[in-house]
Design an enzyme around this catalytic site. Structure first.
Site, PDB file in Angstrom:
ATOM      1  N   ASP A  33     -52.306 -32.901 -55.077  1.00 42.69           N
ATOM      2  CA  ASP A  33     -52.015 -33.041 -53.266  1.00 42.69           C
ATOM      3  C   ASP A  33     -52.651 -33.536 -52.712  1.00 42.69           C
ATOM      4  OD1 ASP A  33     -49.305 -33.018 -51.896  1.00 42.69           O
ATOM      5  OD2 ASP A  33     -50.696 -31.469 -51.345  1.00 42.69           O
ATOM      6  N   GLU A  37     -53.222 -38.000 -55.491  1.00 45.37           N
ATOM      7  CA  GLU A  37     -52.934 -37.825 -54.156  1.00 45.37           C
ATOM      8  C   GLU A  37     -54.193 -38.331 -53.332  1.00 45.37           C
ATOM      9  OE1 GLU A  37     -49.697 -37.185 -50.735  1.00 45.37           O
ATOM     10  OE2 GLU A  37     -50.913 -35.781 -51.535  1.00 45.37           O
ATOM     11  N   HIS A  97     -40.639 -36.614 -52.285  1.00 44.29           N
ATOM     12  CA  HIS A  97     -40.380 -35.357 -51.168  1.00 44.29           C
ATOM     13  C   HIS A  97     -40.978 -35.635 -49.815  1.00 44.29           C
ATOM     14  CE1 HIS A  97     -44.088 -34.970 -52.462  1.00 44.29           C
ATOM     15  NE2 HIS A  97     -44.497 -33.716 -51.817  1.00 44.29           N
ATOM     16  N   ASP A  98     -41.687 -36.566 -49.880  1.00 42.36           N
ATOM     17  CA  ASP A  98     -42.773 -36.524 -48.737  1.00 42.36           C
ATOM     18  C   ASP A  98     -41.905 -38.236 -47.731  1.00 42.36           C
ATOM     19  OD1 ASP A  98     -43.967 -34.168 -48.173  1.00 42.36           O
ATOM     20  OD2 ASP A  98     -45.641 -35.926 -49.361  1.00 42.36           O
TER      21      ASP A  98
END
Length: 573
Positions: free
Chosen positions: A202, A256, A345-346
Site C-alpha cells: 500500500d 501501489e 476498497h478505495d
C-alpha cells in the site's frame, strides 16, 4: 500453442480482492471476519478466481479501517485469531488458490509500540518516525494530508511535530533509518515463512521523502505529487527490500504507486515489483480539481440539479480518455506487465461509476467484466463486482465511516457554506464507503452478511442484488464473470496476445473495440458503452464468430449493437 510466451502464474491469474470487514460475519458482531471468509471459500473457488488479495487483518485501532497497523504480527481481535488466518490460508491452498496480504509500511498506527517509544527521545526509537522541533503553532512546512487538513500534528508528549501523509493517527515511518528498514523486512519475512503468496504494498511510492522536506507549490488546497511520491531513495529501498525479503520466493509483489508514470513504473519493475497499481484510468471521471473538487460542476449546480443528472455529471467520462490512459500504460511499460482494476476498497462501485446501475445494471455489469478480463493485464476483481453491486445513498453525515470522506465533506461544507444535502451527491459518487457496504449474500435481513447490526449500512438494493439470486440465475452477472474467467483461462490470446486498439473514434465515440492477437489466434472485443443502440456498418470488419457476449442474439453479421452490448469475436486463422 506459442513456445516463446513468457509465462508467469500471476499473469494468467484472476485476483479477487476481499475487504474482510465487509465480506462475511461469522459471529454476529456486525463486523466481517476471517472465519466468515473461510465459510465462503467454495464460493470463490466456484467463481474461478486464482488469487485472494486480503485487505489488512492485522491488529489495528481502525482509524483507517485496518490501514493503520498497531501490530504487524497479530490479527485484529474483530477479525479472529492467527489460527483462523492459518485455516483460511490452508483452505485456499487446498483448492489451488493463493493468498496475497495487503501491507502498509509507509506508516503505522500511532498506537504501534514503535511510535509510543518514539515519542520519548530517550526511548531508543526517537528517529523511527519523521519528527521536527519548532513552534507548536507553526507546522514545519505547508504540506497537507491526502485525507485533508495539515500533514503535521504536534505531539505534546514529545514537544515536536510528526509527519503523516494520511490521517493523523497514521504517522509516517522514517525509512532513512536502517533500523526501521531492518524491522520492516524482518516482519515481511515472518509472513513469507507462514506461506503467503505475495504482498500488495500500500502507498509504497511514499516511503522515500525529499531532502529537507521543502514547502509544496500546491498551496493549502491540494498536495504536491512531486514531493509526496517517488522520492530520491525509493528505488534503492525497493531493491533492498527485494534482496532482504521476497526476492527468493515465487510470490506476487503488487506495488501501489500513486504518482508513477510508465517510465517510473519501469524502475519499480527493475526493482523486483511484478505489477504496478496506477490510477490514470480511474481519474477519467474526475474534474480538473481532482476527486473531491466541485469546481467543474459548480456549487450552484450541486444545489439545483436533479440527483440523477448530478450522478451522470460526477461520473461523466470520455471513452477516448479511458482508452488513452489504458494505451499509455500498455505501450509505456513495454515488455513489463500491467494489472487492471475498475473497482477496489478505495473506489466507488464500478457499475455505478462506469456503467448504468439502474435500467442496464445487468448489461453494463457484464460489459465491464468483458472490458476487465480481455485486456493485456492481470485482472483484479473487487468483492461484489461479480454480482453487480452498486453505490449506496448516504442520507446523513453520521452514516459516513470513511475517514477520507468525512474530512472532505467537512471541507466542502465549510468552504462553500452549503448544507449536507448539497454535497451528498459527492458522497454517493466519491466516498470509499460505497465499496465497503456489506457483501450482499441473500435477501434476508442485512443481506445475509451478519446476524447482528452491521458496522456500516447495507445497500437498500440487496433484495434484488445478492449472491444467492445471482448464482441461481444462469443469465446473471455472476455467471457471466464465471464463464468469462473460464474463457480467459482457456485462451492464451486473451492473456498474452498483443493488443491493437480500434475504437472509439469521432464516428463512434461511445464504442470501444480492441483486437488481441497471438500467432494465428485473434479475438476482437466490441463494447457499446452507452444506453443507445449503435449502428457500426462495416467499420470493424467483424467477420469472425461471436463466441461470447451479454445478449442472447450472437449474430456475427449484426451491425447494430444493443445498449451496453459486449461481443467477443473469434477471428483466428
Amino acid at each position: 500453442m506459442s513456445t516463446d510466451i513468457d509465462r508467469e502464474w500471476w499473469k494468467e491469474a484472476v485476483v479477487y480482492q476481499i475487504y474482510p470487514r465487509s465480506f462475511a460475519d461469522s459471529d454476529g458482531d456486525g463486523i466481517g471476519d476471517l472465519r466468515g471468509v473461510h465459510e465462503r471459500v467454495d464460493y470463490l473457488d466456484e467463481l474461478g478466481v486464482d488469487v485472494v488479495w486480503l485487505c489488512p487483518v492485522y491488529d489495528s485501532p481502525n482509524a483507517d479501517m485496518g490501514y493503520d497497523i498497531r501490530d504487524y504480527r497479530a490479527i485484529m481481535d474483530e477479525m479472529g485469531t492467527m489460527a483462523d488466518w492459518e485455516r483460511l490460508r490452508d483452505a485456499l491452498h487446498d483448492r489451488g488458490m493463493r493468498i496475497v496480504m495487503d501491507l502498509v509500511v509507509n506508516h503505522t498506527s500511532d498506537e504501534h509500540a514503535w511510535f509510543r517509544e518514539s515519542r520519548d527521545p530517550s526511548g531508543g526509537r526517537d528517529d523511527w518516525y519523521i519528527w521536527r522541533d519548532g513552534d507548536p503553532t507553526e507546522p514545519p512546512n505547508n504540506w497537507i494530508s491526502l485525507f485533508g487538513g495539515p500533514a503535521w500534528t504536534y505531539d505534546e508528549a514529545r514537544g515536536a511535530w510528526y509527519l503523516h501523509l494520511f490521517d493523523e493517527k497514521q504517522p509516517d515511518l522514517n525509512w532513512e533509518n536502517p533500523a526501521v528498514r531492518e524491522a520492516v523486512y524482518d516482519m515481511m519475512n515472518f509472513w513469507l515463512e507462514k506461506g503467503i503468496d505475495g504482498f500488495r504494498m500500500d502507498a509504497i511510492s511514499c516511503i522515500s521523502k525529499p531532502d529537507g522536506l521543502p514547502d509544496a507549490d500546491a498551496g493549502d488546497d491540494w498536495f504536491d505529487m512531486d514531493l509526496y511520491f517517488n522520492g530520491p531513495r525509493i528505488h534503492e529501498f525497493m531493491r533492498e527490500m527485494a534482496a532482504e525479503t521476497y526476492g527468493d520466493y515465487d510470490v506476487l509483489l503488487i506495488g501501489e504507486t500513486p504518482g508513477a508514470d510508465p517510465e517510473e513504473a519501469k524502475k519499480y519493475y527493475e526493482d523486483g515489483v511484478d505489477v504496478v497499481v496506477h490510477f490514470d484510468h480511474m481519474d477519467v471521471t474526475y474534474g480538473p480539481g481532482g476527486k473531491w473538487s466541485p469546481d467543474y460542476v459548480g456549487t450552484e449546480a450541486l444545489a439545483t440539479t436533479d440527483d440523477a443528472d448530478l450522478d451522470a455529471m460526477l461520473n461523466e467520462m470520455d471513452l477516448a480518455d479511458l482508452q488513452e490512459a489504458i494505451r499509455y500504460w500498455d505501450e509505456g511499460v513495454g515488455d513489463w506487465w500491467n494489472c487492471l482494476y475498475m473497482g477496489s476498497h478505495d473506489q466507488t462501485r464500478l457499475v455505478s461509476r462506469f456503467g448504468d446501475d439502474d435500467e442496464y445494471r445487468r448489461e453494463s455489469g457484464k460489459l465491464l467484466a468483458t472490458f476487465l478480463l480481455t485486456q493485456q493485464a492481470t485482472p483484479f476483481l473487487y468483492q461484489g463486482d461479480e454480482i453487480g453491486m452498486t453505490n449506496a445513498d448516504w442520507d446523513s453525515p453520521e452514516d459516513i465511516r470513511d475517514v477520507e470522506a468525512r474530512g472532505q465533506v467537512d471541507r466542502l461544507l465549510s468552504e462553500h457554506g452549503v448544507p449536507y444535502e448539497t454535497v451528498a451527491p459527492f458522497v454517493r459518487n466519491r466516498s470509499r464507503d460505497n465499496a465497503r457496504t456489506p457483501m450482499q449474500w441473500d435477501d434476508s435481513e442485512h443481506a445475509g452478511f451478519t446476524d447482528g447490526d452491521p458496522w456500516i449500512q447495507v445497500n437498500d438494493d440487496y433484495p434484488l442484488v445478492n449472491a444467492d439470486r445471482a448464482v441461481a440465475d444462469s443469465d446473471s452477472v455472476y455467471h457471466y464473470y464465471r464463464d468469462l474467467i473460464a474463457l480467459r483461462e482457456a485462451r492464451d490470446v486473451l492473456v498474452y496476445g498483443e493488443t491493437e486498439y480500434v475504437l472509439p473514434d469521432e464516428s463512434h465515440p461511445d464504442v470501444w473495440a480492441h483486437r488481441r492477437t497471438l500467432g494465428s489466434a485473434s479475438m476482437l472485443v466490441v463494447l457499446n458503452w452507452q444506453r443507445e443502440r449503435e449502428r457500426l456498418g462495416d467499420v470493424l470488419d467483424a467477420d469472425g464468430r461471436v463466441v461470447f457476449g451479454n445478449y442472447d442474439d450472437r449474430n456475427a453479421s449484426a451491425t447494430t449493437l444493443a445498449p451496453y452490448e459486449a461481443r467477443i469475436y473469434d477471428r483466428s486463422r
